[in-house]
Design an enzyme around this catalytic site. Sequence first.
Site, mmCIF file in Angstrom:
data_model
loop_
_atom_site.group_PDB
_atom_site.id
_atom_site.type_symbol
_atom_site.label_atom_id
_atom_site.label_comp_id
_atom_site.label_asym_id
_atom_site.label_seq_id
_atom_site.Cartn_x
_atom_site.Cartn_y
_atom_site.Cartn_z
ATOM 1 N N SER A 118 0.817 -1.215 0.000
ATOM 2 C CA SER A 118 0.000 0.000 0.000
ATOM 3 C C SER A 118 0.852 1.267 0.000
ATOM 4 O O SER A 118 1.965 1.282 0.548
ATOM 5 C CB SER A 118 -0.869 -0.027 1.262
ATOM 6 O OG SER A 118 -1.476 1.219 1.467
ATOM 7 N N TYR A 141 -1.499 0.539 10.155
ATOM 8 C CA TYR A 141 -1.820 -0.220 8.941
ATOM 9 C C TYR A 141 -0.630 -0.191 7.975
ATOM 10 O O TYR A 141 -0.155 -1.242 7.509
ATOM 11 C CB TYR A 141 -3.086 0.352 8.283
ATOM 12 C CG TYR A 141 -3.279 -0.112 6.864
ATOM 13 C CD1 TYR A 141 -3.402 -1.474 6.564
ATOM 14 C CD2 TYR A 141 -3.335 0.798 5.806
ATOM 15 C CE1 TYR A 141 -3.552 -1.902 5.253
ATOM 16 C CE2 TYR A 141 -3.490 0.382 4.502
ATOM 17 C CZ TYR A 141 -3.598 -0.964 4.225
ATOM 18 O OH TYR A 141 -3.750 -1.398 2.926
ATOM 19 N N LYS A 145 2.012 -3.296 6.787
ATOM 20 C CA LYS A 145 2.300 -3.691 5.390
ATOM 21 C C LYS A 145 3.803 -3.619 5.114
ATOM 22 O O LYS A 145 4.349 -4.444 4.381
ATOM 23 C CB LYS A 145 1.534 -2.773 4.430
ATOM 24 C CG LYS A 145 0.049 -3.052 4.391
ATOM 25 C CD LYS A 145 -0.210 -4.289 3.554
ATOM 26 C CE LYS A 145 -1.600 -4.817 3.709
ATOM 27 N NZ LYS A 145 -1.886 -5.990 2.886
HETATM 28 N N1 LIG Z 1 -8.700 -0.907 -1.054
HETATM 29 C C1 LIG Z 1 -7.610 -0.171 -1.206
HETATM 30 O O1 LIG Z 1 -7.664 1.025 -1.584
HETATM 31 C C2 LIG Z 1 -6.241 -0.755 -0.934
HETATM 32 C C3 LIG Z 1 -5.120 0.066 -1.117
HETATM 33 C C4 LIG Z 1 -3.863 -0.466 -0.872
HETATM 34 C C5 LIG Z 1 -3.715 -1.786 -0.485
HETATM 35 N N2 LIG Z 1 -4.819 -2.559 -0.290
HETATM 36 C C6 LIG Z 1 -4.613 -3.953 0.137
HETATM 37 O O2 LIG Z 1 -5.335 -4.813 -0.727
HETATM 38 C C7 LIG Z 1 -5.804 -5.961 -0.020
HETATM 39 C C8 LIG Z 1 -7.283 -6.119 -0.228
HETATM 40 O O3 LIG Z 1 -7.958 -4.936 0.232
HETATM 41 P P1 LIG Z 1 -9.532 -4.777 0.053
HETATM 42 O O4 LIG Z 1 -9.823 -3.329 -0.001
HETATM 43 O O5 LIG Z 1 -9.985 -5.683 -1.040
HETATM 44 O O6 LIG Z 1 -10.024 -5.341 1.463
HETATM 45 P P2 LIG Z 1 -11.288 -6.275 1.790
HETATM 46 O O7 LIG Z 1 -11.531 -6.136 3.241
HETATM 47 O O8 LIG Z 1 -12.403 -5.999 0.845
HETATM 48 O O9 LIG Z 1 -10.736 -7.736 1.488
HETATM 49 C C9 LIG Z 1 -9.905 -8.435 2.367
HETATM 50 C C10 LIG Z 1 -10.334 -9.890 2.363
HETATM 51 O O10 LIG Z 1 -9.457 -10.630 3.211
HETATM 52 C C11 LIG Z 1 -10.223 -11.501 4.033
HETATM 53 N N3 LIG Z 1 -9.459 -11.726 5.257
HETATM 54 C C12 LIG Z 1 -9.070 -10.803 6.180
HETATM 55 N N4 LIG Z 1 -8.386 -11.398 7.170
HETATM 56 C C13 LIG Z 1 -8.326 -12.726 6.865
HETATM 57 C C14 LIG Z 1 -7.753 -13.858 7.500
HETATM 58 N N5 LIG Z 1 -7.119 -13.749 8.678
HETATM 59 N N6 LIG Z 1 -7.873 -15.063 6.894
HETATM 60 C C15 LIG Z 1 -8.528 -15.196 5.720
HETATM 61 N N7 LIG Z 1 -9.099 -14.157 5.081
HETATM 62 C C16 LIG Z 1 -9.002 -12.934 5.646
HETATM 63 C C17 LIG Z 1 -11.529 -10.753 4.273
HETATM 64 O O11 LIG Z 1 -12.588 -11.614 4.648
HETATM 65 C C18 LIG Z 1 -11.752 -10.095 2.903
HETATM 66 O O12 LIG Z 1 -12.463 -10.945 2.036
HETATM 67 C C19 LIG Z 1 -5.398 -5.738 1.440
HETATM 68 O O13 LIG Z 1 -4.219 -6.460 1.676
HETATM 69 C C20 LIG Z 1 -5.149 -4.249 1.519
HETATM 70 O O14 LIG Z 1 -4.208 -3.934 2.511
HETATM 71 C C21 LIG Z 1 -6.077 -2.081 -0.513
#
Ligand SMILES: NC(=O)c1ccc[n+]([C@@H]2O[C@H](COP(=O)([O-])OP(=O)(O)OC[C@H]3O[C@@H](n4cnc5c(N)ncnc54)[C@H](O)[C@@H]3O)[C@@H](O)[C@H]2O)c1
Length: 325
Positions: A118, A141, A145
Amino acid sequence: MTKTVFVTGGAGYVGSHSAKAFAKAGWEVVTYDNLSRGHRDLVKWGPLIEGDILDTQALTQALKEVRPDAIAHFAAFAYVAESMQQPEIYYRNNVAGTMSLLDAMVAADVKQMVFSSSCATYGVHEEMITEATPQQPINPYGASKMICERMIQDYGMAHDIASVILRYFNAGGCDPDGETGERHDPEPHVIPLAIKGAMDGTFTFNILGGDYDTPDGTPVRDYVHVSDLADAHWRALDYLDRGGASDIFNLGTGRGYSVMELADAVSRVAGKEVPRVIADRRPGDPPSLVASAEKAERVLGWRPERSDLDTVLRTAWDWFQKEAS
Ligand SMILES: NC(=O)c1ccc[n+]([C@@H]2O[C@H](COP(=O)([O-])OP(=O)(O)OC[C@H]3O[C@@H](n4cnc5c(N)ncnc54)[C@H](O)[C@@H]3O)[C@@H](O)[C@H]2O)c1
């Protein structure tokens, strides 16, 4: 021969869009998700194994059964404000969870990985951010990461695991075909909240801070379409498959918009005003985060083709209209 990718967090927002992109690129997809923040009905491009990444034994068993060629690791908690209030759940789920996954990969002999990192790892920088910009996270957070990145590199060197670390800037938009989308509860992200303001006449969109050192005082972010992020993931696996060395890439557009500009753009796309107020700053938010993604284009051949702001907002608007109907 068809290759298989094991997608942790594939029931979530970026993970489900990426599952679609992997399937379109010809990969078999197996999702592993505990559904803590994901949705069963968004797992459409292969089977779901319900499980927690913290459960190393179950994860190792799943990897030994599926025998994937690569892991795409999305599973994490990803809310800045929540991480300021409960850092412990971020270090446990994100850091210990990623360590558990790496241990399971070593045990099951899985040698390739793409990881969701991120822009939150960078912290406060005035200039455009490249991969060489120092990482100085200002919230747990982002710190979680950053630690994961380091662990992936260290395990990679010791256990011969090739990785691509993708540092996304602000994900936005939804699948243009309406097959998957964004569904968080509670929803902390600015695009869904601004859209809620336009859809629901009684909801006021809070702009968190109007006194930042940015052109209009509100925070500036680089919005990248989630389907473009998804494409970067299959390109990353393709790169590793061709023998590419472990590397790190920013995914953004090089263009930042302030939250005030974003609210104006939502009003324009929706044809309805977004009622808004300037509220207090949120602890942990940097003033501005804008990416140089030149390296991802040069090495992975990735271009953010759907990331102009109106396409991001229109696809999100269409999804939230459908969800509300
Ligand atoms: N959304 C953004 O703008 C953004 C930006 C930068 C990085 N990210 C990264 O992208 C990834 C996905 O983000 P997102 O926005 O889709 O989040 P999200 O919450 O929609 O998806 C995360 C998924 O991981 C699952 N999960 C969480 N903990 C778990 C565990 N212990 N075991 C199994 N499953 C688990 C959740 O049930 C969910 O389905 C993350 O790693 C996040 O840090 C997202």
